[in-house]
Design an enzyme around this catalytic site. Sequence first.
Site, PDB file in Angstrom:
ATOM      1  N   SER A  85       0.801  -1.221   0.000  1.00 32.76           N
ATOM      2  CA  SER A  85       0.000   0.000   0.000  1.00 32.76           C
ATOM      3  C   SER A  85       0.831   1.266   0.000  1.00 32.76           C
ATOM      4  O   SER A  85       0.426   2.265  -0.588  1.00 32.76           O
ATOM      5  CB  SER A  85      -0.959  -0.001   1.192  1.00 32.76           C
ATOM      6  OG  SER A  85      -0.247  -0.092   2.403  1.00 32.76           O
ATOM      7  N   HIS A 113      -5.236  -3.181  -3.290  1.00 29.28           N
ATOM      8  CA  HIS A 113      -4.899  -2.287  -4.402  1.00 29.28           C
ATOM      9  C   HIS A 113      -4.767  -3.022  -5.729  1.00 29.28           C
ATOM     10  O   HIS A 113      -4.415  -2.405  -6.738  1.00 29.28           O
ATOM     11  CB  HIS A 113      -3.602  -1.526  -4.077  1.00 29.28           C
ATOM     12  CG  HIS A 113      -3.766  -0.646  -2.885  1.00 29.28           C
ATOM     13  ND1 HIS A 113      -4.381   0.578  -2.935  1.00 29.28           N
ATOM     14  CD2 HIS A 113      -3.462  -0.846  -1.581  1.00 29.28           C
ATOM     15  CE1 HIS A 113      -4.415   1.115  -1.735  1.00 29.28           C
ATOM     16  NE2 HIS A 113      -3.863   0.257  -0.885  1.00 29.28           N
ATOM     17  N   LYS A 144     -11.415   0.632  -2.881  1.00 33.17           N
ATOM     18  CA  LYS A 144     -10.413   1.246  -3.766  1.00 33.17           C
ATOM     19  C   LYS A 144     -10.998   1.316  -5.180  1.00 33.17           C
ATOM     20  O   LYS A 144     -11.728   2.245  -5.484  1.00 33.17           O
ATOM     21  CB  LYS A 144      -9.110   0.452  -3.724  1.00 33.17           C
ATOM     22  CG  LYS A 144      -8.662   0.049  -2.330  1.00 33.17           C
ATOM     23  CD  LYS A 144      -8.195   1.199  -1.480  1.00 33.17           C
ATOM     24  CE  LYS A 144      -7.672   0.698  -0.150  1.00 33.17           C
ATOM     25  NZ  LYS A 144      -7.740   1.678   0.906  1.00 33.17           N
TER      26      LYS A 144
HETATM   27  C1  LIG Z   1      -3.285  -3.087   1.797  1.00 34.62           C
HETATM   28  C2  LIG Z   1      -4.514  -2.518   2.444  1.00 34.62           C
HETATM   29  N1  LIG Z   1      -5.318  -3.335   3.117  1.00 34.62           N
HETATM   30  C3  LIG Z   1      -6.421  -2.887   3.712  1.00 34.62           C
HETATM   31  C4  LIG Z   1      -6.778  -1.560   3.645  1.00 34.62           C
HETATM   32  C5  LIG Z   1      -8.024  -1.100   4.344  1.00 34.62           C
HETATM   33  O1  LIG Z   1      -8.995  -0.825   3.419  1.00 34.62           O
HETATM   34  P1  LIG Z   1     -10.280   0.025   3.804  1.00 34.62           P
HETATM   35  O2  LIG Z   1      -9.890   1.441   3.630  1.00 34.62           O
HETATM   36  O3  LIG Z   1     -11.308  -0.429   2.832  1.00 34.62           O
HETATM   37  O4  LIG Z   1     -10.625  -0.300   5.203  1.00 34.62           O
HETATM   38  C6  LIG Z   1      -5.992  -0.671   2.942  1.00 34.62           C
HETATM   39  C7  LIG Z   1      -6.380   0.745   2.852  1.00 34.62           C
HETATM   40  O5  LIG Z   1      -5.747   1.648   3.123  1.00 34.62           O
HETATM   41  C8  LIG Z   1      -4.822  -1.152   2.323  1.00 34.62           C
HETATM   42  O6  LIG Z   1      -4.006  -0.320   1.667  1.00 34.62           O
END
Ligand SMILES: Cc1ncc(COP(=O)(O)O)c(C=O)c1O
Length: 317
Positions: A85, A113, A144
């Site tokens: 991320s 992502h 996303k």
């Molecule tokens: C790799 C990863 N997993 C999980 C999440 C969490 O996603 P959400 O914003 O839908 O809770 C994110 C978001 O920032 C992320 O980048």
Amino acid sequence: MANLGVLSSLPQTSKYARIYGFTGAREYTYAYFSDELNHVSIREGIRMSGAARATYRHLDLNHLEGLLKKSTATTKIIVTDGVFSQDGDIAPLPDLLQLAELYDAALYVDDAHGTGILGENGGGICEHFGVTSARIIYMGTLSKAYGGIGGFIATEAHIAKIIRLACSAYGFTSALPPDQAVALSEAVDMVVDEPERRARLWENQRYFVTRMSELPYPLVSTGSPIVPILVGDEDAADALALSLGESGIHVDAVRFPAVPLRKARLRIQLNAGHTSQDIDQLIDTLRVHQHGASATIMSTLGMTKIKRDEPAGNEAL
Ligand SMILES: Cc1ncc(COP(=O)(O)O)c(C=O)c1O
């Protein structure tokens, strides 16, 4: 919440199996093997599980293998971001799967992502690499590419059944509101039926990366729509983000604890709605700031005292 809920409860599965009358002769023990740059929701889910855990150096398969070799757990679970991320690089899924097979482990992939982005049909990292496996527990977010909220797990039916039972973050909370469900259902159709959006995204990504080669900024990675500019110093990253904001460009500065201390960055994220003029404007603005910014970047990047939330090599096997 999907990561927190599922990773914290997977090691409860033998308890649920016993409740359901399964009387295996074996005692089950669990161990997680997690990339040091995994998303914080992964790290916290693993910690909450109480299971043994080990953190391997970012994408270091030799380190991971050494840790797998040492483990005596009956159920080993390798955990990785699909697209990291904050760094934007892509996990080598086939190699991780090979290790999973060799050491009889499961492979949990957080493809927040990659879902809707990677692969010809937006099928995510598995489609990107052309791999499928009963060992993979695939987690995706709906926040996303799909532009809504929520997350999901795609896995073998018997694992899904256990997760439904064991994961209180799934069972003991309200379902998605109907407006979200309808919007997400539409978004899923758009990902499938409108590949031109994905094509435009990748065109934008390639155009941005090519144009960035004109400037002295160090890029963390260039293989996904997340193309972070490494700044180093936290305040310098904030200042650069502020300067871009004053020029009408919103870019998030990412700093500790989302990334290691003194590895702050500007997290450039391309999307299908950007035009080449938008990207030109970003490049022009970065060019204006290049001298001040690159001096600060160069003076801070040499400082390598990195504080990690969970130091790589941490072992509790
Ligand atoms: C790799 C990863 N997993 C999980 C999440 C969490 O996603 P959400 O914003 O839908 O809770 C994110 C978001 O920032 C992320 O980048």
